[in-house]
Design a protein around this motif. Sequence first.
Motif, mmCIF file in Angstrom:
data_model
loop_
_atom_site.group_PDB
_atom_site.id
_atom_site.type_symbol
_atom_site.label_atom_id
_atom_site.label_comp_id
_atom_site.label_asym_id
_atom_site.label_seq_id
_atom_site.Cartn_x
_atom_site.Cartn_y
_atom_site.Cartn_z
ATOM 1 N N LEU A 81 0.832 -1.205 0.000
ATOM 2 C CA LEU A 81 0.000 0.000 0.000
ATOM 3 C C LEU A 81 0.867 1.256 0.000
ATOM 4 O O LEU A 81 0.617 2.204 -0.750
ATOM 5 N N HIS A 620 -5.482 0.729 7.298
ATOM 6 C CA HIS A 620 -5.942 -0.471 6.587
ATOM 7 C C HIS A 620 -6.324 -1.546 7.588
ATOM 8 O O HIS A 620 -5.869 -1.557 8.746
ATOM 9 N N TYR A 662 -9.148 -1.870 1.297
ATOM 10 C CA TYR A 662 -8.314 -2.027 2.483
ATOM 11 C C TYR A 662 -8.931 -1.403 3.734
ATOM 12 O O TYR A 662 -8.437 -1.607 4.845
ATOM 13 N N SER A 663 -10.004 -0.623 3.601
ATOM 14 C CA SER A 663 -10.585 0.025 4.771
ATOM 15 C C SER A 663 -11.248 -0.987 5.702
ATOM 16 O O SER A 663 -11.494 -0.680 6.873
#
Length: 956
Positions: A81, A620, A662-663
């Motif tokens: 990320l 994340h 990714y949240s």
Amino acid sequence: MSQTKNSKQPSKYPVNLLDTPFPMRGDLPKREPQWVKQWQEKKLYQKIRQARAGAKKFVLHDGPPYANGDIHIGHAVNKILKDMIVKARGLSGLDAVYVPGWDCHGMPIEIQIEKQFGKGLPVQEVQAKARAYAKEQIDRQREDFKRLGVLGDWDDPYLTMNFRNEADEIRALGKILEKGYVFRGLKPVNWCFDCGSALAEAEVEYRDKTDLSIDVAFPFAEPEKVGAAFGLPALPAKPGSIVIWTTTPWTIPSNQALNVHPEIRYALVETDARLLILAEERVADCLKTYGLEGTVIAVADGAALAGLRFHHPLADVDAGYARTSPIYLGDYVTTESGTGIVHSAPAYGIEDFQSCKAHDLSDADIISPVMGDGVYAASLPLFGGLSIWDANPKIVETLRAAGTLMHAEKYAHSYMHCWRHKTPIIYRATSQWFAGMDVKPNDGKPTLRETALAGIEETEFYPAWGKQRLHNMIAHRPDWTLSRQRQWGVPMAFFVHRETGALHPRTPELLEAVAKRVEQHGIEAWQTLDPKELLGDEAAQYEKNRDTLDVWFDSGTTHWHVIRGSHRDALFDPSADTPEGRTADLYLEGSDQHRGWFHSSLLTASMLYGKPPYKALLTHGFTVDGEGRKMSKSVGNTVSPQDVANKMGAEIIRLWVASTDYSGELSISDEILKRVVEGYRRIRNTLRFLLANLADYDHSKHALPPEQWLEMDRYAVAMTASLQKEVLSHYDVYEFHPVVAKLQTFCSEDLGGFYLDVLKDRLYTTAADSPARRAAQNALFHITQAMLHWMAPFLSFTAEEAWQVLAHGTEHTDTIFTSTYYTLPGIDNADDLQVKWQLIRDARGEVTRQLEDVRTAGGIGSSLQAEVSILAGGPTYDALASLGDDLRFVLITSAATVARAPEGGDLLVTVTPSTHEKCERCWHYRADVGHDAAHPTLCGRCTSNLFGAGESRSAA
């Protein structure tokens, strides 16, 4: 000239079917390590920085992973990320800097040294072995991060154990001490018996635990005052007690007070044998639990009971407990369970401690018999020498024998555990160094809590819910325990007076002197330092503080000792060095770091500068398996990034990360990765088609202005430009999964399902150097450029490989990463063009469905065997009619006509099998096949394209 793919028997009538060095099979596990090696040898990261020299900086400050053990899939998510964001920002033209770092001190490494070499080693030997061990771990992890395609300054990372960083950490401590935030005191802190040390808030986790819960009677010491408090002239002639409920029997020997809520109503209950004080609304439940019957004879507010004293429940068993406990008022007391009365052991509870201190109990008078290993001091009556867990049942039995145990039962609840040892911890009052959350600093400015909360309001959060989470943690957290009782850590390099405990009056100056020595020799310099060297004749009056700094202070001050210190030239923007300035554009970590690195970084920066160290925080989620279960070695559902890279390629891990939201939680499994592989193949196959059809294209020779392209080419580039706006807007707010989804749709539907599908005829069958084919290649060249730049942040290996093939004939650069997002040619009336061609595509979709029905029924083989007539109305008719004879190419049929439908009529498609011969070369069924006796198997279009002036295309 064009070359055919099949060199064994070249066709008499070749088509422009070209080859490309970009293979269909990525062979990622084999080829990726070669790219990694090449990037390192070429110093790619440094080249990118050189290319961006002078540009505005973008600093994503790396939250340091801990230097212990091989990386896991969570590490891979985090680093990928970060890499995607840095690359995306770099491609936007910013000087996107990424200096990786490692957290090196602390308990886990100390434990590894103990495992390997045993306990009881001299401090200097522990430090030397810990330093060597951390270096070995860093080297292993670094290679795995490189293997994932992560670009950064791997040759010069920051390490919290580097001498300069250790020294600057001591300087940071000195600065916050001078500002007035640091104090020493006795307070209950999270204490782990296995660590033998205080724990930070972030080092505590909650697990299920079963304890003995007990109801204990504290006998009346002042019965007359009890009667008066309840408004009675006299009490019945019976013994009486106030009853408490607790799940920690081991704290009973340390009881020093009782707490009631001032506004809760309390009842005096008469039973056969005794009087009891209970919260009024708990009377019925408690009596039932005790197997008693009783009557409420008086009621009073808790406030009326303040100051009443009661005997310790073990007073009759041992003279060591012959003391009384007063009632203090506490707003935290509830009646949700228990008796509505809380027993207070100030050494072992934060609220207990605060309550007793508020009533002037001195530190010296606090009873704290539990030692650092969880064993009672030998001097404790009845239970000395026992561990608190072993003592629990013995305390219960002793209370029973004393007649003060009202009830005991097993009680399952969520309880604090050490995140390293997974063992229960306690609150334990010890003398520690703290950063005060609510202490007014010496300059009279807001408190640390107030400053940090204000900083949260200035910070952007991705996702937005992170703001409230961090706010709540800061708003309710206790003072920060800065000190730890470890060997492998940065020393709190204080000289403390042996008698008074006061710091040396020259402490700021002495800290700087120590920092200079640590800068040369590491933290080991503090261990070897003779106090006489700095204190002279005063040395005998002072002792060196043995505490080390909490490791969260190590990483939490990297904005100070890395961004503004060891890596200042790379990371620091001098324009940010103002009271309003900040030091990093983004911090990015897992959601647990709201209570970890985000938290400690905010507190230290608030103390040092009065501002957060970041402009934005990105969070994340954690990785889980395909069923949503937490990754666990014992369950056997872990996924090793090394294994995936070796079997499928790191590119597949990167694409999985990019394609996942990714949240939330990131699900991964073999089945999920197989789907990712399929998605990757679709993208790669699209790229291969594009690159193969650009094999004979040289942009420096064949470039044409858009007005010389066919309309369909202009539409395709306009569509690409629209998509690029969306892609870049997603990158602006750190969104990746929409980019992947749109790229895959673009490849499968917009290109593969439409534009490229239609374009094949023109690319393959028109003359190699014809304007129509070169126009198509112009569009393909621009589309490929744009696509590769969209892909580069996440499909880095693939984009780089394709770039090397595409970049010939251009202003060639060694890497796509020194270029920027591609500027597509401007297309006149782009919006109108997209509206028009969407109508054409919608109509084509209906034609395709009709063709499939006829094919399924056996009426035709391929769509080229069909002739189509269409009735259409309104704008759809206008759009289709404007294509003229090129309509058949758009529909991929051998003939197509369109007529205007009656007003309001629906689209009507008629499919008729062709009665003509099939052209050997283009496969169209045309009436003019065989028109040239010299080439009896060719249609007129193919003879013209091969031997004449070439066909004319108007739109497609």
